[in-house]
Design an enzyme around this catalytic site. Structure first.
Site, PDB file in Angstrom:
ATOM      1  N   ASN A   1      -2.021   9.018  -5.628  1.00  0.00           N
ATOM      2  CA  ASN A   1      -2.686   8.362  -4.497  1.00  0.00           C
ATOM      3  C   ASN A   1      -1.700   8.370  -3.327  1.00  0.00           C
ATOM      4  O   ASN A   1      -0.742   7.609  -3.312  1.00  0.00           O
ATOM      5  CB  ASN A   1      -3.057   6.925  -4.896  1.00  0.00           C
ATOM      6  CG  ASN A   1      -3.621   6.137  -3.730  1.00  0.00           C
ATOM      7  OD1 ASN A   1      -3.969   6.708  -2.699  1.00  0.00           O
ATOM      8  ND2 ASN A   1      -3.693   4.823  -3.890  1.00  0.00           N
ATOM      9  N   TRP A   2      -1.977   9.258  -2.376  1.00  0.00           N
ATOM     10  CA  TRP A   2      -1.030   9.421  -1.265  1.00  0.00           C
ATOM     11  C   TRP A   2      -1.129   8.313  -0.230  1.00  0.00           C
ATOM     12  O   TRP A   2      -0.308   8.247   0.679  1.00  0.00           O
ATOM     13  CB  TRP A   2      -1.257  10.776  -0.588  1.00  0.00           C
ATOM     14  CG  TRP A   2      -0.812  11.947  -1.423  1.00  0.00           C
ATOM     15  CD1 TRP A   2      -0.077  11.895  -2.586  1.00  0.00           C
ATOM     16  CD2 TRP A   2      -1.049  13.337  -1.159  1.00  0.00           C
ATOM     17  NE1 TRP A   2       0.151  13.163  -3.056  1.00  0.00           N
ATOM     18  CE2 TRP A   2      -0.429  14.074  -2.203  1.00  0.00           C
ATOM     19  CE3 TRP A   2      -1.720  14.028  -0.145  1.00  0.00           C
ATOM     20  CZ2 TRP A   2      -0.470  15.468  -2.247  1.00  0.00           C
ATOM     21  CZ3 TRP A   2      -1.760  15.416  -0.194  1.00  0.00           C
ATOM     22  CH2 TRP A   2      -1.135  16.125  -1.236  1.00  0.00           C
ATOM     23  N   LYS A   3      -2.163   7.514  -0.310  1.00  0.00           N
ATOM     24  CA  LYS A   3      -2.367   6.453   0.690  1.00  0.00           C
ATOM     25  C   LYS A   3      -2.327   7.080   2.094  1.00  0.00           C
ATOM     26  O   LYS A   3      -2.810   8.190   2.267  1.00  0.00           O
ATOM     27  CB  LYS A   3      -1.340   5.336   0.489  1.00  0.00           C
ATOM     28  CG  LYS A   3      -1.346   4.863  -0.971  1.00  0.00           C
ATOM     29  CD  LYS A   3      -0.579   3.617  -1.225  1.00  0.00           C
ATOM     30  CE  LYS A   3      -0.689   3.275  -2.715  1.00  0.00           C
ATOM     31  NZ  LYS A   3      -0.060   2.009  -3.066  1.00  0.00           N
TER      32      LYS A   3
ATOM     33  N   HIS B   1      -9.592   0.044  -4.189  1.00  0.00           N
ATOM     34  CA  HIS B   1      -8.138  -0.122  -4.328  1.00  0.00           C
ATOM     35  C   HIS B   1      -7.747  -1.499  -3.792  1.00  0.00           C
ATOM     36  O   HIS B   1      -8.331  -1.984  -2.824  1.00  0.00           O
ATOM     37  CB  HIS B   1      -7.419   0.990  -3.559  1.00  0.00           C
ATOM     38  CG  HIS B   1      -5.953   1.019  -3.860  1.00  0.00           C
ATOM     39  ND1 HIS B   1      -5.079   0.152  -3.252  1.00  0.00           N
ATOM     40  CD2 HIS B   1      -5.231   1.765  -4.731  1.00  0.00           C
ATOM     41  CE1 HIS B   1      -3.858   0.386  -3.743  1.00  0.00           C
ATOM     42  NE2 HIS B   1      -3.929   1.351  -4.631  1.00  0.00           N
TER      43      HIS B   1
ATOM     44  N   GLU C   1      -5.450  -2.435  -1.950  1.00  0.00           N
ATOM     45  CA  GLU C   1      -5.117  -2.468  -0.519  1.00  0.00           C
ATOM     46  C   GLU C   1      -6.386  -2.536   0.324  1.00  0.00           C
ATOM     47  O   GLU C   1      -6.402  -3.153   1.393  1.00  0.00           O
ATOM     48  CB  GLU C   1      -4.263  -1.243  -0.155  1.00  0.00           C
ATOM     49  CG  GLU C   1      -2.837  -1.403  -0.690  1.00  0.00           C
ATOM     50  CD  GLU C   1      -2.144  -0.113  -1.053  1.00  0.00           C
ATOM     51  OE1 GLU C   1      -2.566   0.964  -0.614  1.00  0.00           O
ATOM     52  OE2 GLU C   1      -1.146  -0.196  -1.811  1.00  0.00           O
TER      53      GLU C   1
ATOM     54  N   GLU D   1      -4.809  -1.833 -12.100  1.00  0.00           N
ATOM     55  CA  GLU D   1      -3.599  -1.901 -11.288  1.00  0.00           C
ATOM     56  C   GLU D   1      -3.285  -3.353 -10.961  1.00  0.00           C
ATOM     57  O   GLU D   1      -3.865  -3.921 -10.020  1.00  0.00           O
ATOM     58  CB  GLU D   1      -3.798  -1.135  -9.976  1.00  0.00           C
ATOM     59  CG  GLU D   1      -4.145   0.323 -10.161  1.00  0.00           C
ATOM     60  CD  GLU D   1      -3.803   1.145  -8.928  1.00  0.00           C
ATOM     61  OE1 GLU D   1      -2.967   2.049  -9.062  1.00  0.00           O
ATOM     62  OE2 GLU D   1      -4.336   0.858  -7.840  1.00  0.00           O
TER      63      GLU D   1
ATOM     64  N   GLY E   1       3.692  -0.751  -5.686  1.00  0.00           N
ATOM     65  CA  GLY E   1       4.677  -0.511  -4.634  1.00  0.00           C
ATOM     66  C   GLY E   1       5.848  -1.477  -4.657  1.00  0.00           C
ATOM     67  O   GLY E   1       6.619  -1.558  -3.709  1.00  0.00           O
TER      68      GLY E   1
ATOM     69  N   SER F   1       3.719   1.214  -9.770  1.00  0.00           N
ATOM     70  CA  SER F   1       5.110   1.636  -9.950  1.00  0.00           C
ATOM     71  C   SER F   1       5.317   2.589 -11.127  1.00  0.00           C
ATOM     72  O   SER F   1       6.348   2.551 -11.798  1.00  0.00           O
ATOM     73  CB  SER F   1       6.034   0.419 -10.057  1.00  0.00           C
ATOM     74  OG  SER F   1       5.961  -0.353  -8.864  1.00  0.00           O
TER      75      SER F   1
ATOM     76  N   GLY G   1       1.115   5.939  -6.861  1.00  0.00           N
ATOM     77  CA  GLY G   1       1.286   5.932  -5.415  1.00  0.00           C
ATOM     78  C   GLY G   1       2.582   6.615  -5.012  1.00  0.00           C
ATOM     79  O   GLY G   1       2.677   7.847  -4.974  1.00  0.00           O
TER      80      GLY G   1
HETATM   81  P1  PGA Z   1       2.570   2.641  -6.597  1.00  0.00           P
HETATM   82  O1  PGA Z   1       1.029   2.554  -6.151  1.00  0.00           O
HETATM   83  O2  PGA Z   1       2.624   3.705  -7.684  1.00  0.00           O
HETATM   84  O3  PGA Z   1       3.315   3.031  -5.361  1.00  0.00           O
HETATM   85  O4  PGA Z   1       2.948   1.306  -7.145  1.00  0.00           O
HETATM   86  C1  PGA Z   1      -0.003   2.647  -7.090  1.00  0.00           C
HETATM   87  C2  PGA Z   1      -1.332   2.552  -6.390  1.00  0.00           C
HETATM   88  O5  PGA Z   1      -1.445   1.821  -5.414  1.00  0.00           O
HETATM   89  O6  PGA Z   1      -2.304   3.210  -6.810  1.00  0.00           O
END
Ligand code: PGA
Length: 248
Positions: free
Chosen positions: A9-11, A94, A96, A166, A172, A212, A233
């Protein structure tokens, strides 16, 4: 047998040129894997990534979509628009988006239903906040998100849906849920699906862990009994790390 599924997931990262270069860099090195592979990219990259990934085993996913077919929804993109350019998967709900863009279980549910209708694979994200885990309510929270998100999804559609568990406190932050805790929650998600749907379909649904995940912990996570993959991510942004994740 569930095919493991690892998605990056590149965000809100990467230019079109960087995204295309990434696909070029990884495509031969991920060709031999038994794992299903996807990258979830910003809208503007998707069409070029689909072209770059043609003939490879890298699937291209969007990170969001709208639940209506069309209309006066400035700034939004429909499932049919994604489908038209060759996108096959879409991340829905997600944390976010729940946190910053007013995504709710209700909008998640509408999007999941619409994605299935358009033959897109929804990757439906669920997970508790730190306060909820500290209060011991994490299973109630996750069960609520799961069942509300899947309302109206029929048993014969369920095996298409990918669930990404998640825990929000692990995203993150560098804090990974322990592999045992992640597996425990994912087994609980599967039991919940078995109770609401049936054993057979609950055994077919793929449930990823996210938060993470990185090359140094992917093997432990993937070795757990109920974890079928990862939504990654930060560690999915570098081609060499992504290759390691997929070939764990
Ligand atoms: P992260 O993000 O691997 O940077 O913790 C995971 C995600 O948000 O899907």
């Amino acid at each position: 047998m569930r095919v493991p599924f690892i998605a990056g997931n590149w965000k809100m990262h990467k230019s079109i040129a960087e995204g295309v270069a990434f696909i070029e860099a990884v495509k031969d090195q991920v060709a031999g894997t038994q794992v299903e592979v996807a990258v979830c990219a910003p809208y503007i990259l998707l069409q070029d990534l689909v072209k770059a990934a043609k003939g490879t085993n890298v699937k291209i996913a969007a990170q969001n979509m709208h639940f209506e077919d069309f209309g006066a929804y400035t700034g939004e993109v429909s499932a049919a628009m994604l489908k038209e350019i060759g996108v096959t998967h879409v991340v829905i709900g997600h944390s976010e988006r729940r946190q910053y863009f007013a995504e709710t279980d209700e909008t998640v549910n509408k999007k999941v239903i619409k994605a299935l209708k358009e033959d897109l694979v929804p990757i439906m994200c669920i997970g508790e906040l730190l306060e909820e885990r500290e209060a011991g309510t994490e299973k109630d929270v996750v069960k609520g998100q799961l069942l509300k998100g899947l309302e109206g999804v029929l048993a014969d559609q369920l095996s298409t849906v990918v669930i990404a568990y998640e825990p929000v406190w692990a995203i993150g932050t560098g804090k990974t849920a322990s592999a045992d805790d992640a597996n425990d929650m994912i087994a609980f998600i599967r039991q919940t699906l078995a109770a609401v749907y049936n054993d057979e379909v609950s055994e077919e649904v793929r449930i990823q862990y996210g938060g993470s995940v990185k090359p140094s912990n992917i093997e432990e996570i993937m070795n757990m009994s109920d974890i079928d993959g990862a939504l990654v991510g930060g560690a999915s942004l570098k081609a060499e790390d992504f290759v390691q994740l997929v070939n764990f």
